[in-house]
Write a protein that holds these residues in place. Structure first.
Motif, PDB file in Angstrom:
ATOM      1  N   ALA A  38     -22.964 -16.556  41.729  1.00 61.28           N
ATOM      2  CA  ALA A  38     -23.931 -15.534  42.146  1.00 61.28           C
ATOM      3  C   ALA A  38     -23.248 -14.184  42.296  1.00 61.28           C
ATOM      4  N   ARG A  39     -22.054 -14.175  42.848  1.00 63.38           N
ATOM      5  CA  ARG A  39     -21.313 -12.923  43.024  1.00 63.38           C
ATOM      6  C   ARG A  39     -20.991 -12.286  41.670  1.00 63.38           C
ATOM      7  N   ASN A  40     -20.548 -13.089  40.712  1.00 70.32           N
ATOM      8  CA  ASN A  40     -20.237 -12.559  39.376  1.00 70.32           C
ATOM      9  C   ASN A  40     -21.486 -12.034  38.685  1.00 70.32           C
ATOM     10  N   LEU A  41     -22.603 -12.724  38.859  1.00 73.94           N
ATOM     11  CA  LEU A  41     -23.855 -12.279  38.249  1.00 73.94           C
ATOM     12  C   LEU A  41     -24.290 -10.924  38.807  1.00 73.94           C
ATOM     13  N   THR A  43     -22.409  -8.689  40.301  1.00 71.22           N
ATOM     14  CA  THR A  43     -21.433  -7.669  39.918  1.00 71.22           C
ATOM     15  C   THR A  43     -21.634  -7.230  38.470  1.00 71.22           C
ATOM     16  N   SER A  44     -21.896  -8.174  37.579  1.00 75.36           N
ATOM     17  CA  SER A  44     -22.123  -7.799  36.178  1.00 75.36           C
ATOM     18  C   SER A  44     -23.412  -6.988  36.028  1.00 75.36           C
ATOM     19  N   LEU A  45     -24.443  -7.321  36.794  1.00 68.38           N
ATOM     20  CA  LEU A  45     -25.666  -6.516  36.767  1.00 68.38           C
ATOM     21  C   LEU A  45     -25.420  -5.121  37.335  1.00 68.38           C
ATOM     22  N   TYR A  46     -24.566  -5.037  38.321  1.00 66.80           N
ATOM     23  CA  TYR A  46     -24.213  -3.751  38.917  1.00 66.80           C
ATOM     24  C   TYR A  46     -23.578  -2.830  37.869  1.00 66.80           C
ATOM     25  N   ARG A  67     -18.628  -4.870  47.548  1.00 66.94           N
ATOM     26  CA  ARG A  67     -19.490  -4.536  48.682  1.00 66.94           C
ATOM     27  C   ARG A  67     -20.958  -4.635  48.279  1.00 66.94           C
ATOM     28  N   PHE A  68     -21.278  -4.155  47.066  1.00 67.49           N
ATOM     29  CA  PHE A  68     -22.644  -4.229  46.558  1.00 67.49           C
ATOM     30  C   PHE A  68     -23.082  -5.684  46.441  1.00 67.49           C
ATOM     31  N   ALA A  69     -22.219  -6.535  45.872  1.00 66.24           N
ATOM     32  CA  ALA A  69     -22.546  -7.954  45.711  1.00 66.24           C
ATOM     33  C   ALA A  69     -22.754  -8.623  47.063  1.00 66.24           C
ATOM     34  N   THR A  70     -21.897  -8.312  48.026  1.00 62.09           N
ATOM     35  CA  THR A  70     -22.041  -8.886  49.365  1.00 62.09           C
ATOM     36  C   THR A  70     -23.354  -8.452  50.009  1.00 62.09           C
ATOM     37  N   ASP A  71     -23.697  -7.174  49.883  1.00 62.26           N
ATOM     38  CA  ASP A  71     -24.937  -6.672  50.476  1.00 62.26           C
ATOM     39  C   ASP A  71     -26.166  -7.329  49.856  1.00 62.26           C
ATOM     40  N   VAL A  72     -26.186  -7.404  48.531  1.00 61.35           N
ATOM     41  CA  VAL A  72     -27.343  -7.983  47.841  1.00 61.35           C
ATOM     42  C   VAL A  72     -27.485  -9.464  48.171  1.00 61.35           C
ATOM     43  N   LEU A  73     -26.381 -10.195  48.114  1.00 60.33           N
ATOM     44  CA  LEU A  73     -26.440 -11.634  48.357  1.00 60.33           C
ATOM     45  C   LEU A  73     -26.739 -11.963  49.812  1.00 60.33           C
ATOM     46  N   SER A  74     -26.255 -11.157  50.735  1.00 60.80           N
ATOM     47  CA  SER A  74     -26.590 -11.408  52.134  1.00 60.80           C
ATOM     48  C   SER A  74     -28.058 -11.085  52.409  1.00 60.80           C
TER      49      SER A  74
END
Length: 147
Positions: A38-41, A43-46, A67-74
């Motif tokens: 999920a984090r890689n997905l 980040t790649s979309l970012y 940080r963006f991946a953490t914010d979105v996933l949380s």
């Protein structure tokens, strides 16, 4: 029991197995922030965002990709429970439909249609449930149209 009822019982049991498997695999994901896939997905979309690409070319990223991946996933993490609840609800409707099948085929078909709606985010189970429900509801019309 008629042969179409045997087929529907088999398909319902198979669907319950598929939904249970989906529930187990979805619940085993754990917190999304710790899931590498999920984090890689995210980040790649970012990095596919044109504004992020322009900012990265200038060397002025406003937010770090991690940080963006953490914010979105949380943010998305609490919503993982909704599909799990829908899967459990669909399994319960399937079981209830199986128990009512001998007494009232129309009600059993309607419950299978509702179970198909509850599991709409999966692929195969709602198709099986909708077809089985349709056959149970429309069995009288189907039997009279066949010579």
């Amino acid at each position: 029991m008629k042969t179409h009822v045997h087929t529907i019982v088999f398909l319902s049991i198979f669907t319950i197995f598929l939904l249970t498997t989906a529930f187990i695999s979805l619940s085993s994901i754990g917190p999304l922030e710790q899931n590498k896939t999920a984090r890689n997905l995210v980040t790649s979309l970012y990095f596919k965002d044109p504004k992020v690409q322009r900012d990265a070319a200038k060397g002025k990223l406003k937010i770090h990709p991690d940080r963006f991946a953490t914010d979105v996933l949380s943010y998305l993490n609490p919503y993982i429970n909704y599909p799990l609840i829908a899967l459990v609800f669909s399994v319960l409707l399937n079981v209830l439909s199986l128990t009512l099948l001998k007494r009232n085929e129309n009600l059993a078909g309607s419950l299978l249609m509702c179970a198909a709606l509850a599991s709409i985010f999966t692929i195969i189970p709602p198709i099986i449930q909708a077809i089985s429900g349709y056959v149970l509801i429309e069995k009288d019309k189907l039997n009279t149209s066949i010579p």
